[in-house]
Design a protein around this motif. Sequence first.
Motif, PDB file in Angstrom:
ATOM      1  N   PRO A   1       0.777  -1.241   0.000  1.00 34.45           N
ATOM      2  CA  PRO A   1       0.000   0.000   0.000  1.00 34.45           C
ATOM      3  C   PRO A   1       0.809   1.291   0.000  1.00 34.45           C
ATOM      4  CG  PRO A   1      -0.062  -1.040   2.154  1.00 34.45           C
ATOM      5  CD  PRO A   1       0.609  -2.013   1.235  1.00 34.45           C
ATOM      6  N   GLY A   2       2.112   1.218   0.274  1.00 36.34           N
ATOM      7  CA  GLY A   2       2.857   2.449   0.485  1.00 36.34           C
ATOM      8  C   GLY A   2       3.565   3.055  -0.709  1.00 36.34           C
ATOM      9  N   GLY A   3       3.615   2.384  -1.857  1.00 41.34           N
ATOM     10  CA  GLY A   3       4.368   2.903  -2.993  1.00 41.34           C
ATOM     11  C   GLY A   3       3.773   4.171  -3.584  1.00 41.34           C
ATOM     12  N   ILE A   4       4.630   5.020  -4.156  1.00 43.25           N
ATOM     13  CA  ILE A   4       4.195   6.256  -4.798  1.00 43.25           C
ATOM     14  C   ILE A   4       3.853   5.951  -6.255  1.00 43.25           C
ATOM     15  CG2 ILE A   4       4.908   8.579  -5.503  1.00 43.25           C
ATOM     16  CD1 ILE A   4       6.764   8.598  -3.048  1.00 43.25           C
ATOM     17  N   LEU A   5       2.587   6.102  -6.628  1.00 42.44           N
ATOM     18  CA  LEU A   5       2.108   5.765  -7.962  1.00 42.44           C
ATOM     19  C   LEU A   5       2.060   6.993  -8.867  1.00 42.44           C
ATOM     20  CD1 LEU A   5      -0.911   3.330  -7.433  1.00 42.44           C
ATOM     21  CD2 LEU A   5       1.144   2.866  -8.763  1.00 42.44           C
ATOM     22  N   ILE A   6       2.671   6.888 -10.040  1.00 36.32           N
ATOM     23  CA  ILE A   6       2.612   7.946 -11.043  1.00 36.32           C
ATOM     24  C   ILE A   6       2.083   7.322 -12.329  1.00 36.32           C
ATOM     25  CG2 ILE A   6       3.923   9.635 -12.386  1.00 36.32           C
ATOM     26  CD1 ILE A   6       5.949   9.691 -10.052  1.00 36.32           C
ATOM     27  N   PHE A   7       0.909   7.745 -12.755  1.00 35.57           N
ATOM     28  CA  PHE A   7       0.288   7.184 -13.950  1.00 35.57           C
ATOM     29  C   PHE A   7       0.766   7.893 -15.206  1.00 35.57           C
ATOM     30  CE2 PHE A   7      -3.200   5.603 -11.117  1.00 35.57           C
ATOM     31  CZ  PHE A   7      -3.067   4.268 -11.461  1.00 35.57           C
ATOM     32  N   LEU A   8       0.780   7.140 -16.307  1.00 32.51           N
ATOM     33  CA  LEU A   8       1.112   7.667 -17.625  1.00 32.51           C
ATOM     34  C   LEU A   8      -0.030   7.324 -18.574  1.00 32.51           C
ATOM     35  CD1 LEU A   8       4.633   5.995 -17.791  1.00 32.51           C
ATOM     36  CD2 LEU A   8       4.190   8.332 -17.036  1.00 32.51           C
ATOM     37  N   SER A   9      -0.442   8.277 -19.389  1.00 37.19           N
ATOM     38  CA  SER A   9      -1.502   7.985 -20.351  1.00 37.19           C
ATOM     39  C   SER A   9      -1.536   9.045 -21.446  1.00 37.19           C
ATOM     40  CB  SER A   9      -2.869   7.928 -19.656  1.00 37.19           C
ATOM     41  OG  SER A   9      -3.886   7.629 -20.583  1.00 37.19           O
ATOM     42  N   SER A  10      -1.995   8.627 -22.618  1.00 38.37           N
ATOM     43  CA  SER A  10      -2.204   9.576 -23.717  1.00 38.37           C
ATOM     44  C   SER A  10      -3.595  10.192 -23.638  1.00 38.37           C
ATOM     45  CB  SER A  10      -2.042   8.848 -25.063  1.00 38.37           C
ATOM     46  OG  SER A  10      -2.931   7.741 -25.140  1.00 38.37           O
ATOM     47  N   SER A  11      -4.384   9.786 -22.634  1.00 38.12           N
ATOM     48  CA  SER A  11      -5.761  10.273 -22.475  1.00 38.12           C
ATOM     49  C   SER A  11      -5.963  10.855 -21.081  1.00 38.12           C
ATOM     50  CB  SER A  11      -6.749   9.113 -22.687  1.00 38.12           C
ATOM     51  OG  SER A  11      -8.054   9.499 -22.315  1.00 38.12           O
ATOM     52  N   ARG A  12      -6.794  11.891 -21.002  1.00 39.41           N
ATOM     53  CA  ARG A  12      -7.137  12.490 -19.716  1.00 39.41           C
ATOM     54  C   ARG A  12      -8.316  11.771 -19.050  1.00 39.41           C
ATOM     55  NH1 ARG A  12      -5.009  17.732 -19.146  1.00 39.41           N
ATOM     56  NH2 ARG A  12      -4.097  18.594 -21.044  1.00 39.41           N
ATOM     57  N   ASP A  13      -8.886  10.784 -19.708  1.00 41.47           N
ATOM     58  CA  ASP A  13     -10.148  10.185 -19.270  1.00 41.47           C
ATOM     59  C   ASP A  13     -10.072   9.484 -17.921  1.00 41.47           C
ATOM     60  OD1 ASP A  13     -11.187  11.085 -21.634  1.00 41.47           O
ATOM     61  OD2 ASP A  13     -11.177   9.126 -22.629  1.00 41.47           O
ATOM     62  N   TYR A  14      -8.859   9.145 -17.467  1.00 37.07           N
ATOM     63  CA  TYR A  14      -8.742   8.333 -16.249  1.00 37.07           C
ATOM     64  C   TYR A  14      -8.221   9.122 -15.050  1.00 37.07           C
ATOM     65  CZ  TYR A  14      -9.067   4.826 -19.912  1.00 37.07           C
ATOM     66  OH  TYR A  14      -9.480   4.090 -21.003  1.00 37.07           O
ATOM     67  N   VAL A  15      -8.191  10.445 -15.188  1.00 39.50           N
ATOM     68  CA  VAL A  15      -7.629  11.278 -14.116  1.00 39.50           C
ATOM     69  C   VAL A  15      -8.362  11.052 -12.799  1.00 39.50           C
ATOM     70  CG1 VAL A  15      -7.321  13.642 -13.309  1.00 39.50           C
ATOM     71  CG2 VAL A  15      -6.731  13.045 -15.661  1.00 39.50           C
ATOM     72  N   TRP A  16      -9.691  11.058 -12.838  1.00 41.48           N
ATOM     73  CA  TRP A  16     -10.460  10.924 -11.596  1.00 41.48           C
ATOM     74  C   TRP A  16     -10.344   9.525 -11.012  1.00 41.48           C
ATOM     75  CZ3 TRP A  16     -11.194  15.372  -9.641  1.00 41.48           C
ATOM     76  CH2 TRP A  16     -11.460  16.473 -10.461  1.00 41.48           C
ATOM     77  N   ASP A  17     -10.234   8.513 -11.863  1.00 42.00           N
ATOM     78  CA  ASP A  17     -10.047   7.139 -11.373  1.00 42.00           C
ATOM     79  C   ASP A  17      -8.746   7.003 -10.597  1.00 42.00           C
ATOM     80  OD1 ASP A  17     -12.400   6.311 -12.587  1.00 42.00           O
ATOM     81  OD2 ASP A  17     -11.391   5.759 -14.455  1.00 42.00           O
ATOM     82  N   ALA A  18      -7.770   7.817 -10.943  1.00 40.65           N
ATOM     83  CA  ALA A  18      -6.461   7.735 -10.282  1.00 40.65           C
ATOM     84  C   ALA A  18      -6.558   8.041  -8.785  1.00 40.65           C
ATOM     85  CB  ALA A  18      -5.477   8.690 -10.950  1.00 40.65           C
ATOM     86  N   TYR A  19      -7.552   8.855  -8.395  1.00 47.58           N
ATOM     87  CA  TYR A  19      -7.720   9.175  -6.977  1.00 47.58           C
ATOM     88  C   TYR A  19      -8.104   7.939  -6.171  1.00 47.58           C
ATOM     89  CZ  TYR A  19      -7.441  14.196  -7.897  1.00 47.58           C
ATOM     90  OH  TYR A  19      -7.010  15.445  -8.254  1.00 47.58           O
ATOM     91  N   ASP A  20      -8.795   6.990  -6.803  1.00 47.42           N
ATOM     92  CA  ASP A  20      -9.250   5.792  -6.092  1.00 47.42           C
ATOM     93  C   ASP A  20      -8.095   4.938  -5.593  1.00 47.42           C
ATOM     94  OD1 ASP A  20     -11.869   6.525  -6.536  1.00 47.42           O
ATOM     95  OD2 ASP A  20     -12.097   5.277  -8.324  1.00 47.42           O
ATOM     96  N   VAL A  21      -6.956   5.028  -6.250  1.00 41.08           N
ATOM     97  CA  VAL A  21      -5.783   4.244  -5.833  1.00 41.08           C
ATOM     98  C   VAL A  21      -4.681   5.151  -5.283  1.00 41.08           C
ATOM     99  CG1 VAL A  21      -6.203   2.237  -7.293  1.00 41.08           C
ATOM    100  CG2 VAL A  21      -4.987   4.208  -8.242  1.00 41.08           C
ATOM    101  N   GLU A  22      -5.057   6.370  -4.900  1.00 39.24           N
ATOM    102  CA  GLU A  22      -4.147   7.318  -4.248  1.00 39.24           C
ATOM    103  C   GLU A  22      -2.902   7.590  -5.085  1.00 39.24           C
ATOM    104  OE1 GLU A  22      -3.460   6.310  -0.096  1.00 39.24           O
ATOM    105  OE2 GLU A  22      -5.300   5.139  -0.098  1.00 39.24           O
ATOM    106  N   ALA A  23      -3.139   7.909  -6.352  1.00 40.78           N
ATOM    107  CA  ALA A  23      -2.012   8.224  -7.237  1.00 40.78           C
ATOM    108  C   ALA A  23      -1.360   9.543  -6.816  1.00 40.78           C
ATOM    109  CB  ALA A  23      -2.492   8.317  -8.677  1.00 40.78           C
ATOM    110  N   PHE A  24      -0.056   9.600  -6.989  1.00 42.49           N
ATOM    111  CA  PHE A  24       0.705  10.801  -6.653  1.00 42.49           C
ATOM    112  C   PHE A  24       0.609  11.838  -7.770  1.00 42.49           C
ATOM    113  CE2 PHE A  24       4.832  13.091  -6.713  1.00 42.49           C
ATOM    114  CZ  PHE A  24       4.798  13.653  -5.455  1.00 42.49           C
ATOM    115  N   HIS A  25       0.604  11.371  -9.027  1.00 43.84           N
ATOM    116  CA  HIS A  25       0.527  12.279 -10.165  1.00 43.84           C
ATOM    117  C   HIS A  25       0.052  11.539 -11.401  1.00 43.84           C
ATOM    118  CE1 HIS A  25       1.371  15.937 -12.427  1.00 43.84           C
ATOM    119  NE2 HIS A  25       1.736  16.507 -11.298  1.00 43.84           N
ATOM    120  N   TYR A  26      -0.362  12.312 -12.402  1.00 46.23           N
ATOM    121  CA  TYR A  26      -0.889  11.779 -13.660  1.00 46.23           C
ATOM    122  C   TYR A  26      -0.199  12.529 -14.789  1.00 46.23           C
ATOM    123  CZ  TYR A  26      -4.680  10.033 -16.746  1.00 46.23           C
ATOM    124  OH  TYR A  26      -5.422   9.404 -17.721  1.00 46.23           O
ATOM    125  N   LEU A  27       0.660  11.833 -15.535  1.00 47.00           N
ATOM    126  CA  LEU A  27       1.427  12.474 -16.603  1.00 47.00           C
ATOM    127  C   LEU A  27       0.861  12.101 -17.965  1.00 47.00           C
ATOM    128  CD1 LEU A  27       5.055  11.835 -15.289  1.00 47.00           C
ATOM    129  CD2 LEU A  27       3.894  14.047 -15.429  1.00 47.00           C
TER     130      LEU A  27
END
Length: 238
Positions: free
Chosen positions: A76-102
């Motif tokens: 549970p403690g790792g820092i998650l940084i998502f990568l995507s060519s789409s903005r569609d999943y930005v809000w979903d990233a909050y569900d897994v406590e993402a640190f950033h969305y690039l």
Amino acid sequence: MLSIAVCDDEILECCRLAQMIKDILDAMGLPYLLRQFGSGKELLQAAGSFDILFLDILMADLDGMETARRLREKSPGGILIFLSSSRDYVWDAYDVEAFHYLLKPLNKEKLQKVLQRAARKAESRPQEFLFVGSERQKEKLFLDGIYYFEIQGRIVDAHGANGVFSYYGQIGALEKSLQGKGFFRCHKSYLLNLSHVDGYNSQEAILDNGERIVIAKRRYGAFCREMLAYMKANGGIF
């Protein structure tokens, strides 16, 4: 030393990002260990946990969001940084406590700022651990990765995200050393990490990995009080 994972099913993209990360960390003078993965399944099967994870969302078979959910159960403690060519999943990233969305294509200056912040956070985050084992060989066990300790005769089994580590020990001495660390002796044979409890009843605790651990009848009242105190201290809402 920072432990970093890069996961992207497009191999060239994965290699390119890994090289950018290496360049940034080398310039910062930070020691690190970096591993590359070509799928979410491969990442989930990897031994050990990571301080920082760069995870592509749009991957075949197991997408990045589902991979992240399973990672959170494992570590549970790792820092998650998502990568995507789409903005569609930005809000979903909050569900897994993402640190950033690039967003792809990656901007190196933006990546540098995010990575520098993530590295500072990872280095400042306290990670408590135990050294256990024999005099000849000791093993470093991070407490947040332990689901529970089980005693079988003179053997203590530490059940964690990376499997079971067994060593000679006494659960009474272990319980004393873990006082105030979020562990509770729910049964004579079990010392439970309260941070991994998803639910409970008068007979058992249900862990976030699906396991069920028996609660001794005479310890249930104390377990409820300890669980309540733990949740209040760690942001639980009642």
